[in-house]
Motif scaffolding. Structure first.
Motif, PDB file in Angstrom:
ATOM      1  N   MET A 192      50.973  32.826  32.522  1.00 14.38           N
ATOM      2  CA  MET A 192      49.980  33.882  32.686  1.00 14.38           C
ATOM      3  C   MET A 192      50.237  35.002  31.688  1.00 14.38           C
ATOM      4  N   VAL A 193      49.146  35.563  31.169  1.00  9.17           N
ATOM      5  CA  VAL A 193      49.232  36.698  30.253  1.00  9.17           C
ATOM      6  C   VAL A 193      49.632  37.927  31.070  1.00  9.17           C
ATOM      7  N   ALA A 194      50.820  38.456  30.807  1.00  8.32           N
ATOM      8  CA  ALA A 194      51.301  39.621  31.543  1.00  8.32           C
ATOM      9  C   ALA A 194      50.860  40.930  30.896  1.00  8.32           C
ATOM     10  N   ASP A 195      50.784  40.969  29.590  1.00 11.99           N
ATOM     11  CA  ASP A 195      50.391  42.201  28.894  1.00 11.99           C
ATOM     12  C   ASP A 195      49.964  41.857  27.477  1.00 11.99           C
ATOM     13  N   VAL A 196      49.114  42.691  26.912  1.00  9.52           N
ATOM     14  CA  VAL A 196      48.602  42.508  25.557  1.00  9.52           C
ATOM     15  C   VAL A 196      48.615  43.862  24.852  1.00  9.52           C
ATOM     16  N   LEU A 197      49.108  43.884  23.621  1.00  9.39           N
ATOM     17  CA  LEU A 197      49.063  45.120  22.843  1.00  9.39           C
ATOM     18  C   LEU A 197      47.621  45.466  22.502  1.00  9.39           C
ATOM     19  N   GLY A 240      46.297  38.690  33.127  1.00  7.25           N
ATOM     20  CA  GLY A 240      45.793  37.940  34.257  1.00  7.25           C
ATOM     21  C   GLY A 240      45.233  36.583  33.909  1.00  7.25           C
ATOM     22  N   GLN A 241      45.056  36.279  32.632  1.00  7.53           N
ATOM     23  CA  GLN A 241      44.552  34.961  32.239  1.00  7.53           C
ATOM     24  C   GLN A 241      45.686  33.943  32.312  1.00  7.53           C
ATOM     25  N   ASN A 295      55.765  33.472  33.928  1.00  6.81           N
ATOM     26  CA  ASN A 295      55.573  32.295  34.772  1.00  6.81           C
ATOM     27  C   ASN A 295      54.971  32.641  36.127  1.00  6.81           C
ATOM     28  N   ALA A 296      55.033  33.917  36.511  1.00  6.81           N
ATOM     29  CA  ALA A 296      54.520  34.338  37.813  1.00  6.81           C
ATOM     30  C   ALA A 296      52.993  34.430  37.750  1.00  6.81           C
ATOM     31  N   LYS A 297      52.339  33.792  38.713  1.00  6.13           N
ATOM     32  CA  LYS A 297      50.871  33.804  38.769  1.00  6.13           C
ATOM     33  C   LYS A 297      50.443  34.324  40.136  1.00  6.13           C
ATOM     34  N   PRO A 298      50.218  35.632  40.271  1.00  2.00           N
ATOM     35  CA  PRO A 298      49.865  36.195  41.581  1.00  2.00           C
ATOM     36  C   PRO A 298      48.526  35.650  42.079  1.00  2.00           C
ATOM     37  N   TRP A 299      48.426  35.563  43.410  1.00  2.14           N
ATOM     38  CA  TRP A 299      47.159  35.138  44.003  1.00  2.14           C
ATOM     39  C   TRP A 299      46.071  36.172  43.764  1.00  2.14           C
ATOM     40  N   TYR A 300      46.427  37.439  43.853  1.00  2.00           N
ATOM     41  CA  TYR A 300      45.446  38.519  43.711  1.00  2.00           C
ATOM     42  C   TYR A 300      45.882  39.454  42.595  1.00  2.00           C
ATOM     43  N   ILE A 301      44.965  39.757  41.698  1.00  2.00           N
ATOM     44  CA  ILE A 301      45.238  40.665  40.580  1.00  2.00           C
ATOM     45  C   ILE A 301      44.176  41.755  40.586  1.00  2.00           C
ATOM     46  N   PRO A 302      44.524  43.008  40.822  1.00  2.00           N
ATOM     47  CA  PRO A 302      43.535  44.091  40.796  1.00  2.00           C
ATOM     48  C   PRO A 302      42.906  44.233  39.407  1.00  2.00           C
ATOM     49  N   GLU A 303      41.668  44.652  39.405  1.00  2.00           N
ATOM     50  CA  GLU A 303      40.958  44.787  38.137  1.00  2.00           C
ATOM     51  C   GLU A 303      41.583  45.845  37.242  1.00  2.00           C
ATOM     52  N   TRP A 304      42.134  46.895  37.829  1.00  2.00           N
ATOM     53  CA  TRP A 304      42.710  47.956  37.008  1.00  2.00           C
ATOM     54  C   TRP A 304      43.963  47.485  36.285  1.00  2.00           C
ATOM     55  N   LEU A 305      44.571  46.374  36.747  1.00  2.00           N
ATOM     56  CA  LEU A 305      45.699  45.810  36.023  1.00  2.00           C
ATOM     57  C   LEU A 305      45.243  44.883  34.899  1.00  2.00           C
ATOM     58  N   GLN A 332      51.180  50.188  32.266  1.00  2.00           N
ATOM     59  CA  GLN A 332      52.090  49.194  31.692  1.00  2.00           C
ATOM     60  C   GLN A 332      53.282  48.949  32.612  1.00  2.00           C
ATOM     61  N   ALA A 333      53.815  50.015  33.207  1.00  2.00           N
ATOM     62  CA  ALA A 333      54.929  49.848  34.144  1.00  2.00           C
ATOM     63  C   ALA A 333      54.498  49.053  35.374  1.00  2.00           C
ATOM     64  N   ALA A 334      53.288  49.309  35.867  1.00  2.00           N
ATOM     65  CA  ALA A 334      52.786  48.570  37.030  1.00  2.00           C
ATOM     66  C   ALA A 334      52.584  47.100  36.680  1.00  2.00           C
ATOM     67  N   ARG A 335      52.065  46.819  35.479  1.00  2.00           N
ATOM     68  CA  ARG A 335      51.890  45.434  35.066  1.00  2.00           C
ATOM     69  C   ARG A 335      53.235  44.726  34.941  1.00  2.00           C
ATOM     70  N   ALA A 336      54.221  45.428  34.367  1.00  2.00           N
ATOM     71  CA  ALA A 336      55.548  44.819  34.227  1.00  2.00           C
ATOM     72  C   ALA A 336      56.150  44.486  35.590  1.00  2.00           C
ATOM     73  N   LEU A 337      55.974  45.389  36.558  1.00  2.00           N
ATOM     74  CA  LEU A 337      56.516  45.137  37.894  1.00  2.00           C
ATOM     75  C   LEU A 337      55.756  44.033  38.592  1.00  2.00           C
ATOM     76  N   TYR A 338      54.425  43.997  38.425  1.00  2.00           N
ATOM     77  CA  TYR A 338      53.593  43.051  39.153  1.00  2.00           C
ATOM     78  C   TYR A 338      53.700  41.635  38.581  1.00  2.00           C
ATOM     79  N   PHE A 339      53.725  41.538  37.249  1.00  2.00           N
ATOM     80  CA  PHE A 339      53.713  40.226  36.613  1.00  2.00           C
ATOM     81  C   PHE A 339      55.105  39.711  36.265  1.00  2.00           C
ATOM     82  N   ARG A 340      55.985  40.599  35.796  1.00  2.00           N
ATOM     83  CA  ARG A 340      57.208  40.133  35.165  1.00  2.00           C
ATOM     84  C   ARG A 340      58.449  40.285  36.024  1.00  2.00           C
TER      85      ARG A 340
END
Length: 525
Positions: free
Chosen positions: A231-236, A248-249, A417-427, A443-451
């Motif tokens: 899963m795409v965790a973050d993009v510059l 989220g992709q 590798n983590a693929k959450p069931w639910y991903i908020p749109e703001w993330l 970015q910190a929230a994405r790192a905690l949620y995805f990584r």
């Protein structure tokens, strides 16, 4: 690796020089007086910790429990010491026999290197999460190992002289506990308790980490989707990859090759070749006639007259898209059997996504240079040989085409590798200003949620790996390791008159087998 090691040593040297200069200028005690720099080794002692541990007086009941615990650990280490030379010898002989063709091995492990008791050192991975987790697990395993020696020594009534950490060579971390020099005069059981305590602590921590991993495997499906893919965790935001990727992709294939996890994604990009080779993984390609530097596919889709009237025809013009985009769809007229590049302005511009959608339609007729459409025109893709073309497949069936060097993807996209069931749109949405307070918080929230799951999983996995390696490495009778002292104490108790000769033979045998497995691993690994 070398740059990081140079930066580490430069930082240590600068810290020591500045601390010494400041203490002389201010006439005060140095803050880092416990830091000692030697050629190739930097040592930092924890003098306060050694004093605190020496002042600790465990109760008589606790001493009895700990001695029973360390007696059991001594028995485990002795059993491992008896088994490890045979295991190393059999493994070494089997690998050499397979390599020389004396024996055959059709299994998946036929190309693997022998058991070496040494895990991969921290920093050999690509992901930042994996490197951080590996380093943290390695340091914790070392600390627990040395804590075992320290606690066992205190239980036996010894004093700790030095406790600290060190950095050797190109940045290899380590820890140490130095006890009184009277350990060798203690009874045999007391010596075995002290020498075997480190390996026992590593074994217990490895078991605890393995149990934690099992619990996590049962709980993770409630929060994260199982299955293959990364899963795409973050993009510059300012990278070209942000035009086609968003957090989220889930990517399950790259150029028609399955992507099982994030490591497969990075390996595929690292091994990426020229664009024509990448494109050949999607379709068979041939040289596109007199267009130097361009390659044309042998697979195309049939377009009817309506499609030709509704699409652009300026791809082959002097100022058309040919000079701007590496991927074009050219027209191959089956009725005239003319080469596509001989048609001048009759090239047809078809959108890439439209092309792939047509290929996936059951009713769509495919064609090629040697398979005509009957009626209509065959649209064949053409790609520049100097460009990289990647086709990503998502878990929902959508395809993403990316044109550009793989370095843009490696630097601009972070996979997990983590693929959450639910991903908020703001993330999912990218920040216009990533350096603002809101952007940094997102970015910190994405790192905690995805990584964070990847970080925890890598930490627990490396904790098991490093603790088992340290346990086995210090159980074997290898020179300068704990098993050397265990073997000496054991032979001194069993055969006081011949203990030197027997100890020397055991240590030389285990050390030679260990060195041979390392050599074969480097040769065939």
């Amino acid at each position: 690796m070398l740059a990081a090691a140079a930066a580490l040593w430069a930082g240590l040297l600068a810290t020591k020089l500045l601390d010494t200069a400041a203490s002389r200028l201010l006439r005060a005690k140095p803050l880092f007086r416990s830091l000692a720099l030697h050629p190739g080794v930097a040592v930092w002692e924890f003098r306060g910790l050694a004093t605190t541990l020496n002042d600790w007086s465990p109760s008589a009941r606790l001493v009895r429990c700990l001695r029973f615990f360390y007696d059991a650990g001594s028995a485990v280490v002795i059993v491992l010491q008896l088994l490890l030379p045979g295991i190393l010898l059999l493994n070494l002989l089997s690998v050499v026999a397979v390599r020389l063709g004396v024996a055959s091995n059709d299994g998946e492990d036929s190309e693997k290197a022998p058991i070496t008791l040494l895990p991969s050192l921290p920093g050999s991975e690509r992901n930042v999460e994996t490197i951080v987790a590996s380093l943290a697990a390695f340091l914790l395993a070392l600390a627990v190992h040395e804590a075992g020696h320290g606690v066992a020594a205190i239980v036996e009534g010894l004093q700790l002289r030095r406790v600290g950490v060190f950095v050797a060579g190109p940045g290899l971390p380590g820890a140490f506990v130095a006890v009184e020099d009277v350990v060798h005069v203690l009874p045999c059981r007391s010596q075995l308790r002290v020498y075997s305590a480190g390996a026992l602590h590593n074994l217990v921590l490895a078991a605890a980490a393995f149990a934690l991993a099992l619990v996590g495997s049962f709980l993770s499906p409630a929060f994260y989707r199982p299955g293959r893919g990364a899963m795409v965790a973050d993009v510059l935001v300012d990278s070209p990859a942000s035009l086609v990727f968003q957090p989220g992709q889930s990517i399950v294939a790259l150029n028609e090759q399955s992507v099982e996890d994030a490591s497969d994604f990075y390996k595929a990009l690292d091994a990426a070749q020229d664009g024509m080779r990448e494109w050949s993984r999607l379709f068979p390609t041939t040289i596109a006639g007199d267009a130097a530097g361009f390659w044309m596919s042998n697979v195309g889709v049939c377009l009817n007259e309506h499609d030709l009237l509704t699409t652009s025809r300026s791809c082959c013009s002097e100022h058309g898209a040919m000079s701007q985009r590496p991927l074009l769809l050219m027209a191959w007229h089956s009725r005239t059997s003319q080469h596509v590049l001989d048609l001048g302005d009759s090239c047809t511009c078809l959108d890439q996504s439209d092309f792939f959608e047509r290929l996936e339609q059951p009713s769509q007729h495919t064609c090629g240079r040697f398979r005509e459409c009957g009626q209509g025109t065959c649209a064949i893709p053409m790609v520049s040989a100097g460009e990289h073309v990647f086709l990503f497949s998502r878990d929902n069936g959508e395809r993403i085409m990316y044109e550009g060097p793989p370095s843009q993807l490696l630097d601009g996209v972070a996979m997990t590798n983590a693929k959450p069931w639910y991903i908020p749109e703001w993330l999912r949405s990218l920040d216009v200003n990533p350096r603002s307070i809101g952007g940094l918080a997102r970015q910190a929230a994405r790192a905690l949620y995805f990584r964070a799951p990847d970080l925890l999983s890598a930490f627990v996995g490396n904790l098991v790996k490093y603790n088992i390696s340290l346990c086995l490495l210090n159980s074997a009778a290898i020179r300068f390791f704990d098993g050397d002292a265990v073997n000496r104490s054991l032979w001194l108790y069993l055969s006081p008159l011949k203990h030197r000769r027997l100890h020397r033979f055991s240590v030389y045998l285990s050390t030679a087998l260990f060195g041979a497995t390392i050599g074969v691993s480097l040769l065939y690994g």
